[in-house]
Design a protein around this motif. Structure first.
Motif, PDB file in Angstrom:
ATOM      1  N   ASN A  79       0.868  -1.251  -0.004  1.00 17.58           N
ATOM      2  CA  ASN A  79      -0.018   0.169   0.189  1.00 17.58           C
ATOM      3  C   ASN A  79       0.734   1.372   0.101  1.00 17.58           C
ATOM      4  O   ASN A  79       0.588   2.202  -0.465  1.00 17.58           O
ATOM      5  CB  ASN A  79      -0.881  -0.128   0.932  1.00 17.58           C
ATOM      6  N   LEU A  80       1.852   1.108   0.530  1.00 18.24           N
ATOM      7  CA  LEU A  80       2.864   2.313   0.658  1.00 18.24           C
ATOM      8  C   LEU A  80       3.433   2.789  -0.836  1.00 18.24           C
ATOM      9  O   LEU A  80       3.332   3.976  -1.515  1.00 18.24           O
ATOM     10  CB  LEU A  80       3.992   2.244   1.468  1.00 18.24           C
ATOM     11  N   GLU A  81       3.691   1.570  -1.642  1.00 19.22           N
ATOM     12  CA  GLU A  81       4.130   1.761  -2.831  1.00 19.22           C
ATOM     13  C   GLU A  81       2.993   2.100  -3.597  1.00 19.22           C
ATOM     14  O   GLU A  81       3.084   2.949  -4.851  1.00 19.22           O
ATOM     15  CB  GLU A  81       4.674   0.490  -3.321  1.00 19.22           C
ATOM     16  N   LYS A  82       1.776   1.785  -3.559  1.00 13.16           N
ATOM     17  CA  LYS A  82       0.689   2.138  -4.117  1.00 13.16           C
ATOM     18  C   LYS A  82       0.350   3.606  -4.277  1.00 13.16           C
ATOM     19  O   LYS A  82       0.201   4.561  -4.992  1.00 13.16           O
ATOM     20  CB  LYS A  82      -0.505   1.567  -3.824  1.00 13.16           C
ATOM     21  N   LEU A  83       0.656   4.125  -2.854  1.00 14.88           N
ATOM     22  CA  LEU A  83       0.633   5.740  -2.663  1.00 14.88           C
ATOM     23  C   LEU A  83       1.542   6.345  -3.408  1.00 14.88           C
ATOM     24  O   LEU A  83       1.583   7.478  -3.816  1.00 14.88           O
ATOM     25  CB  LEU A  83       0.591   6.035  -1.233  1.00 14.88           C
ATOM     26  N   ARG A  84       3.035   5.822  -3.240  1.00  7.97           N
ATOM     27  CA  ARG A  84       3.969   6.583  -4.165  1.00  7.97           C
ATOM     28  C   ARG A  84       3.635   6.539  -5.752  1.00  7.97           C
ATOM     29  O   ARG A  84       3.694   7.579  -6.198  1.00  7.97           O
ATOM     30  CB  ARG A  84       5.243   5.642  -4.019  1.00  7.97           C
ATOM     31  N   LYS A  85       3.023   5.472  -6.132  1.00  6.85           N
ATOM     32  CA  LYS A  85       2.653   5.596  -7.500  1.00  6.85           C
ATOM     33  C   LYS A  85       1.601   6.562  -7.884  1.00  6.85           C
ATOM     34  O   LYS A  85       1.513   7.147  -8.931  1.00  6.85           O
ATOM     35  CB  LYS A  85       2.178   4.156  -8.103  1.00  6.85           C
ATOM     36  N   PHE A  86       0.526   6.452  -6.805  1.00  8.56           N
ATOM     37  CA  PHE A  86      -0.401   7.527  -7.087  1.00  8.56           C
ATOM     38  C   PHE A  86      -0.015   9.070  -7.064  1.00  8.56           C
ATOM     39  O   PHE A  86      -0.431   9.753  -7.602  1.00  8.56           O
ATOM     40  CB  PHE A  86      -1.357   7.565  -5.784  1.00  8.56           C
ATOM     41  N   THR A  87       1.236   9.337  -6.414  1.00 12.53           N
ATOM     42  CA  THR A  87       1.580  10.805  -6.305  1.00 12.53           C
ATOM     43  C   THR A  87       2.346  11.005  -7.548  1.00 12.53           C
ATOM     44  O   THR A  87       2.328  11.960  -8.044  1.00 12.53           O
ATOM     45  CB  THR A  87       2.667  10.866  -5.226  1.00 12.53           C
ATOM     46  N   LEU A  88       2.698   9.933  -8.473  1.00 12.66           N
ATOM     47  CA  LEU A  88       3.437  10.031  -9.536  1.00 12.66           C
ATOM     48  C   LEU A  88       2.240  10.694 -10.803  1.00 12.66           C
ATOM     49  O   LEU A  88       2.462  11.524 -11.549  1.00 12.66           O
ATOM     50  CB  LEU A  88       3.844   8.863 -10.128  1.00 12.66           C
ATOM     51  N   LEU A  89       1.076   9.919 -10.331  1.00 11.46           N
ATOM     52  CA  LEU A  89      -0.147  10.497 -11.351  1.00 11.46           C
ATOM     53  C   LEU A  89      -0.096  11.919 -11.230  1.00 11.46           C
ATOM     54  O   LEU A  89      -0.520  12.763 -12.324  1.00 11.46           O
ATOM     55  CB  LEU A  89      -1.332   9.698 -10.857  1.00 11.46           C
ATOM     56  N   TYR A  90      -0.115  12.493  -9.932  1.00  6.91           N
ATOM     57  CA  TYR A  90      -0.384  13.851  -9.742  1.00  6.91           C
ATOM     58  C   TYR A  90       0.823  14.606 -10.145  1.00  6.91           C
ATOM     59  O   TYR A  90       0.959  15.928 -10.292  1.00  6.91           O
ATOM     60  CB  TYR A  90      -0.810  14.280  -8.524  1.00  6.91           C
ATOM     61  N   GLY A  91       1.923  14.130 -10.132  1.00  7.29           N
ATOM     62  CA  GLY A  91       3.261  14.680 -10.479  1.00  7.29           C
ATOM     63  C   GLY A  91       3.574  14.937 -11.995  1.00  7.29           C
ATOM     64  O   GLY A  91       4.281  15.570 -12.450  1.00  7.29           O
ATOM     65  N   GLY A  92       2.671  14.002 -12.731  1.00  6.54           N
ATOM     66  CA  GLY A  92       2.775  14.057 -14.198  1.00  6.54           C
ATOM     67  C   GLY A  92       2.688  15.613 -14.959  1.00  6.54           C
ATOM     68  O   GLY A  92       3.771  16.166 -15.480  1.00  6.54           O
ATOM     69  N   PRO A  93       1.444  16.139 -14.587  1.00  5.39           N
ATOM     70  CA  PRO A  93       1.234  17.488 -15.146  1.00  5.39           C
ATOM     71  C   PRO A  93       2.139  18.510 -14.542  1.00  5.39           C
ATOM     72  O   PRO A  93       2.446  19.414 -15.326  1.00  5.39           O
ATOM     73  CB  PRO A  93      -0.382  17.887 -14.538  1.00  5.39           C
ATOM     74  N   VAL A  94       2.801  18.172 -13.530  1.00  5.90           N
ATOM     75  CA  VAL A  94       3.402  19.350 -12.709  1.00  5.90           C
ATOM     76  C   VAL A  94       4.753  19.458 -13.693  1.00  5.90           C
ATOM     77  O   VAL A  94       5.293  20.582 -13.776  1.00  5.90           O
ATOM     78  CB  VAL A  94       4.198  18.867 -11.216  1.00  5.90           C
ATOM     79  N   GLN A  95       5.253  18.442 -14.295  1.00  8.28           N
ATOM     80  CA  GLN A  95       6.459  18.471 -15.260  1.00  8.28           C
ATOM     81  C   GLN A  95       6.608  19.599 -16.208  1.00  8.28           C
ATOM     82  O   GLN A  95       7.228  20.331 -16.868  1.00  8.28           O
ATOM     83  CB  GLN A  95       6.647  17.285 -16.064  1.00  8.28           C
ATOM     84  N   ASP A  96       5.083  19.970 -16.550  1.00  6.53           N
ATOM     85  CA  ASP A  96       4.960  21.015 -17.654  1.00  6.53           C
ATOM     86  C   ASP A  96       4.253  22.466 -16.883  1.00  6.53           C
ATOM     87  O   ASP A  96       3.822  23.233 -17.669  1.00  6.53           O
ATOM     88  CB  ASP A  96       3.794  20.661 -18.790  1.00  6.53           C
ATOM     89  N   PHE A  97       4.514  22.495 -15.767  1.00  8.13           N
ATOM     90  CA  PHE A  97       3.882  23.439 -14.811  1.00  8.13           C
ATOM     91  C   PHE A  97       2.510  23.638 -15.063  1.00  8.13           C
ATOM     92  O   PHE A  97       1.921  24.755 -14.955  1.00  8.13           O
ATOM     93  CB  PHE A  97       4.854  24.891 -14.981  1.00  8.13           C
ATOM     94  N   CYS A  98       1.855  22.606 -15.105  1.00  5.14           N
ATOM     95  CA  CYS A  98       0.360  22.369 -15.144  1.00  5.14           C
ATOM     96  C   CYS A  98      -0.181  21.950 -14.004  1.00  5.14           C
ATOM     97  O   CYS A  98       0.574  21.225 -13.032  1.00  5.14           O
ATOM     98  CB  CYS A  98      -0.046  21.561 -16.453  1.00  5.14           C
ATOM     99  N   THR A  99      -1.432  21.866 -13.802  1.00  3.12           N
ATOM    100  CA  THR A  99      -2.095  20.897 -12.916  1.00  3.12           C
ATOM    101  C   THR A  99      -3.030  19.939 -13.561  1.00  3.12           C
ATOM    102  O   THR A  99      -3.270  19.931 -14.543  1.00  3.12           O
ATOM    103  CB  THR A  99      -2.967  21.912 -12.036  1.00  3.12           C
ATOM    104  N   CYS A 100      -3.465  19.043 -12.854  1.00  2.62           N
ATOM    105  CA  CYS A 100      -4.242  18.185 -13.257  1.00  2.62           C
ATOM    106  C   CYS A 100      -5.700  18.461 -13.778  1.00  2.62           C
ATOM    107  O   CYS A 100      -5.805  19.984 -13.464  1.00  2.62           O
ATOM    108  CB  CYS A 100      -4.698  16.841 -12.192  1.00  2.62           C
ATOM    109  N   LEU A 101      -6.336  17.852 -14.680  1.00  8.46           N
ATOM    110  CA  LEU A 101      -7.609  18.663 -15.172  1.00  8.46           C
ATOM    111  C   LEU A 101      -8.614  18.877 -14.015  1.00  8.46           C
ATOM    112  O   LEU A 101      -9.284  20.052 -14.227  1.00  8.46           O
ATOM    113  CB  LEU A 101      -8.361  17.728 -16.168  1.00  8.46           C
ATOM    114  N   GLY A 102      -8.614  17.939 -13.209  1.00  5.82           N
ATOM    115  CA  GLY A 102      -9.654  18.315 -12.032  1.00  5.82           C
ATOM    116  C   GLY A 102      -9.485  19.502 -11.309  1.00  5.82           C
ATOM    117  O   GLY A 102     -10.424  20.537 -11.181  1.00  5.82           O
ATOM    118  N   VAL A 103      -8.060  20.082 -11.113  1.00  3.35           N
ATOM    119  CA  VAL A 103      -7.793  21.002 -10.192  1.00  3.35           C
ATOM    120  C   VAL A 103      -8.137  22.294 -11.163  1.00  3.35           C
ATOM    121  O   VAL A 103      -8.534  23.148 -10.659  1.00  3.35           O
ATOM    122  CB  VAL A 103      -6.333  21.096  -9.892  1.00  3.35           C
TER     123      VAL A 103
END
Length: 189
Positions: A79-103
């Motif tokens: 479960n800790l690794e699942k949460l790490r991978k989840f944070t990567l989902l949210y980290g993706g848009p940040v690479q382009d200084f964007c936010t997720c679509l929901g935000v």
């Protein structure tokens, strides 16, 4: 028909990219047409109005999210690794200084159609339910350690990642997102 699907997907990809950078109210069909290299009439053919486009965007984003968390669940039982991978989902848009679509859609909430707002609630509900399940399971099997209710922890976790996206975007500094994401994980061990 296949060509229409491809065109619709290209329109959605382009619209999503624009929304994640400028918000839902920050573009017109002319912006999409220019980027895609088509006429606005082609966009109207697939999405008669902007509300239809917004509804299609959030529905597709929700489907992609469900697919992404299903993949996380398949890839690891920790479960800790699942949460790490989840944070990567949210980290993706940040690479382009964007936010997720929901935000970004949340910032334009007052002007969105009812179906788009409902889709946004469904997206965030899916995030929170998955996080709550992973947190509760993780605590039960000893992967995670936290005080209080799992649903409260899920809300804090999601809100922190969303806020981290906004800070990274505002400062144009990826390290701010990474610092917050790493601390979220660290606090659960």
């Amino acid at each position: 028909m296949n060509n229409n699907k491809n065109t619709a997907e290209i329109i959605l990809d382009t619209a999503q990219s624009i929304v994640q950078d400028a918000g839902f109210n920050g573009f017109s069909y002319a912006h999409i047409a220019e980027k895609v290299g088509i006429r606005t009439a082609s966009i109207h053919y697939h999405f008669p109005n902007k509300e239809d486009l917004g509804e299609a965007l959030i529905a597709r984003y929700h489907r992609h999210f469900i697919s992404a968390i299903a993949q996380i669940d398949t890839e690891t039982q920790n479960n800790l690794e699942k949460l790490r991978k989840f944070t990567l989902l949210y980290g993706g848009p940040v690479q382009d200084f964007c936010t997720c679509l929901g935000v970004m859609l949340s910032t334009d909430l007052a002007t969105l159609s009812g179906k788009t707002r409902e889709g946004l609630v469904q997206l965030f509900t899916a995030n929170l339910e998955w996080l709550e399940r992973v947190l509760e399971q993780g605590r039960r099997v000893g992967h995670l350690n936290f005080k209080g209710a799992a649903d409260v922890q899920a809300h804090q976790f999601l809100a922190s990642l969303q806020g981290a996206q906004l800070l990274a975007r505002s400062f144009r500094d990826l390290s701010r997102f990474n610092m917050i994401a790493e601390e979220l994980i660290s606090a659960l061990t």
